[in-house]
Design an enzyme around this catalytic site. Structure first.
Site, PDB file in Angstrom:
ATOM      1  CE1 TYR A  82      -4.244  -1.435   0.321  1.00  0.00           C
ATOM      2  CE2 TYR A  82      -3.441  -2.558   2.273  1.00  0.00           C
ATOM      3  CZ  TYR A  82      -4.418  -2.377   1.306  1.00  0.00           C
ATOM      4  OH  TYR A  82      -5.551  -3.136   1.335  1.00  0.00           O
ATOM      5  CD  GLU A 129      -6.011  -4.086   9.330  1.00  0.00           C
ATOM      6  OE1 GLU A 129      -7.142  -4.066   8.829  1.00  0.00           O
ATOM      7  OE2 GLU A 129      -5.025  -4.584   8.736  1.00  0.00           O
ATOM      8  CG  ASN A 186      -7.922  -1.262  -0.266  1.00  0.00           C
ATOM      9  OD1 ASN A 186      -7.472  -2.284  -0.792  1.00  0.00           O
ATOM     10  ND2 ASN A 186      -8.146  -1.177   1.026  1.00  0.00           N
ATOM     11  CD  GLU A 187     -10.644  -5.013   1.409  1.00  0.00           C
ATOM     12  OE1 GLU A 187     -10.667  -6.249   1.510  1.00  0.00           O
ATOM     13  OE2 GLU A 187     -10.415  -4.257   2.371  1.00  0.00           O
ATOM     14  CD  GLU A 263      -6.035  -6.922   1.611  1.00  0.00           C
ATOM     15  OE1 GLU A 263      -6.629  -7.362   2.621  1.00  0.00           O
ATOM     16  OE2 GLU A 263      -5.925  -5.716   1.364  1.00  0.00           O
TER      17      GLU A 263
END
Length: 628
Positions: A82, A129, A186-187, A263
């Site tokens: 990332y 996170e 992202n997602e 992932e």
């Protein structure tokens, strides 16, 4: 930028003869990777991405090469990372930085020099996170709709991409570099359904020179895929289990595309106050085999987790309760936080069919265990008052965002008159945790779930001080971008306390000199204090003598909650609620000779600092993330 010497990653060994080159309609002309009829190709040869997630921002730069080699030893041909926007641009009025620890280009080049491909996931939102999901708090402080087509948001992203994307474009495989694929957002399907925004992100990459394979990544559910995918852009999945079900779902929607798991959660992260999450070797390897079967591609998340140094750890929310992420990001990965090769590492190598010998040592050298006295230097309030040079006066307490503060603490001061007798002190919205003092005496700790304290008045003015701690910005879900601080009024019974002075304490940005000055000023101020309690909190120092620098693990037996610096570098947060007990200190943070460990203790100070030769991350609990 000049081209680099680069050896392409190996292709799928299960096919010895190249097939007819695939159509270039699936990816840009000249891209290293393309796909057709459910297969992935590299340079026209059938290929599988066997990637490991490794975040340069969670590993000391002097250890990048070591960790990359360990990923190669695992049998992988690619590294993915990332890019956290807030790590590169902490302040809006300063240009993004790409030097030293933030030298993304150096990291990418190092991966290429080790013979591996690179997949880059530039966001702008990354989750991971990481604090605020990688979005700068100065941006989410504004009145705008993040992760949407709101022009106020996309304009800011465009400026960031103007700095970032050309650097990545220059390192693409088509230009002699190792970058073979770039993720779009992202997602997003876990968040929203603004397809115009996702298309904008894709177009922004292309317009700034990205010509390699583009892909989206979402959880393998209809809901998430509906929200996050784009026609003509490869769809990847993120999952921890049930790859066969994910493959069936993706094939039903995109029958021509190869199966790519962007992932694979072979482990999981930890929250303060919970148990240490682990995943059994057999369980992880079984899922890995299911992913790579029938030409599937994978990225192991994390292959090497690293550390949430400083105050960069994010947080989750559950039923309105904040769940801060611990300092360690070990994630029960095959390559542990300190680089140690775990049983999961060797089992995954076997599953991947790797025959070459492991080049890396099983673990890095460590310092011998030791106990070092922890010497109190300055009282908590005395030191933080001394550090509060700049204050803002407002009718209500200023938030972190109003003060331009991303992480750390704020010391709020007011002088309400409290009538004689017992009264109620209520904090209507505190994010996240605050220590409350009346005339220098601790009344207690408040948070969102325990917002009230009793206070005894005498009819005189009281010096009310509230030290608010940001425990981590939410990194996933609708809570991303939520503000920090005393966000609601402070009440004495029904009466509002007004006229506040708010002092930001940007602990993460303090230089070694600022830290030393704070201790010195706090020591001078503390000399006038006579209460025994002054030595139970505040700043303390331990002096280490090191021969040859090596890794070590720091523990603070008897201490409660606070922060730890090593030679002026903020290592992270410690907290006796666990699960994490030790803080990983990599060798490059130490020097031969004298070293200083500084502790800011908020609750109770122990007497010693322990150096241990291995990590202690807490009582384990088996955890496997699954989608219903």
């Amino acid at each position: 930028m000049s081209s680099i010497t680069y050896s392409p990653a190996v292709t799928d060994s299960s096919t010895t003869q190249p097939s007819e080159p695939p159509s270039t309609t699936a990816t840009a002309s000249g891209a290293a990777l393309s796909w057709r009829d459910g297969r992935l190709y590299r340079g026209g040869v059938p290929h599988r991405i066997l990637s490991g997630s490794l975040h340069y921002f969670r590993v000391h730069p002097d250890l990048w090469q070591d960790r990359i080699r360990r990923i190669a030893d695992l049998g992988l041909n690619t590294v993915d990372t990332y890019v956290p926007w807030n790590f590169h641009q902490l302040h809006e009025d300063r240009s993004p930085r790409f030097d030293r620890w933030r030298d993304l280009e150096r990291f990418i080049r190092t991966v290429g020099e080790e013979g591996l491909d690179v997949v880059v996931r530039p966001g702008p939102y990354i989750c991971a996170e990481w604090s605020n999901g990688g979005l700068p708090s100065w941006l989410t402080a504004k009145e705008l709709a993040i992760r949407s087509s709101d022009p106020a948001f996309t304009t800011a992203v465009a400026r960031w991409f103007d700095h970032l994307i050309p650097r990545l474009a220059a390192l693409q495989a088509s230009r002699g570099g190792p970058v073979v694929a770039v993720q779009v957002e992202n997602e997003f399907g876990s968040y929203g359904d603004d397809h115009a925004y996702v298309r904008w992100c894709r177009d922004a990459l292309v317009e700034r020179g990205i010509g390699e394979l583009l892909f989206t990544a979402d959880g393998p559910t209809e809901l998430m895929l509906d929200g996050g995918t784009l026609p003509g852009t490869l769809t990847a999945a993120t999952l921890g289990s049930k790859p066969e079900a994910a493959r069936r779902l993706l094939v039903s929607r995109r029958p021509e595309e190869p199966f790519l798991v962007a992932e694979f959660w072979n482990g999981w992260f930890d929250h303060w106050g919970e148990r240490h999450h682990v995943r059994g070797v057999e369980s992880a390897v079984h899922t890995l085999r299911g992913i790579i079967a029938d030409h599937g591609s994978v990225s192991i998340y994390m292959a090497h987790g690293g550390t949430n140094f400083g105050l960069w750890a994010g947080a989750n929310e559950s039923d309105g309760r904040l769940e801060p992420v611990v300092t360690s990001y070990d994630s029960d990965a095959p390559i542990a936080e300190d680089g140690r090769l775990t049983p999961k590492f060797f089992a995954m190598r076997e599953a991947l069919g790797v025959r070459e010998p492991v080049r890396s040592a099983p673990r890095m050298p460590t310092l011998p265990p030791a106990h070092v006295p922890l010497v109190h230097r300055a009282g908590l309030l005395a030191a933080l008052r001394a550090a509060s040079a700049e204050t803002t006066t407002t009718p209500r307490p200023a938030s972190f965002e109003q003060l331009g503060l991303d992480a750390g603490m704020v010391l709020h001061t007011a002088h309400p008159r409290i009538p004689a007798g017992e009264h109620r002190l209520l904090f209507t919205d505190v994010r996240d945790r605050a220590r409350v003092f009346a005339d220098g005496i601790l009344l207690g700790v408040v948070d969102a779930r325990s917002p009230e304290l009793p206070v005894t008045g005498t009819g005189r003015l009281v010096r009310l001080e509230v030290l608010v701690e940001n425990l981590g910005r939410v990194n996933y879900g609708p809570g991303v971008g939520r503000h920090k601080g005393l966000l609601g009024p402070v009440l004495v019974d029904r009466r509002m306390v007004q006229d506040w002075q708010s002092a930001p304490l940007a602990l993460q940005e303090w230089s070694s000199a600022e830290l030393s000055d704070t201790l010195a000023a706090g020591f001078a101020s503390s000399s006038a204090e006579t209460a025994p309690a002054t030595e139970s909190t505040g700043f303390a120092v331990a002096e280490l003598h090191v021969g040859t620098p090596a890794d070590t693990f720091l523990a603070l037996p008897g201490s409660g909650h606070g922060l730890v610096w090593v030679n002026g570098f903020l290592l992270g947060r410690h907290w006796d609620i666990g699960p994490q007990v030790t803080l990983y200190c990599p060798a490059p943070l130490l020097r031969a000779g004298s070293n200083t460990v500084t502790v800011l203790e908020l609750e109770r100070l122990g007497k010693t600092l322990e150096l241990r030769d291995r990590a202690e991350l807490g009582p384990p609990e088996e955890y496997v993330e699954e989608f219903d």
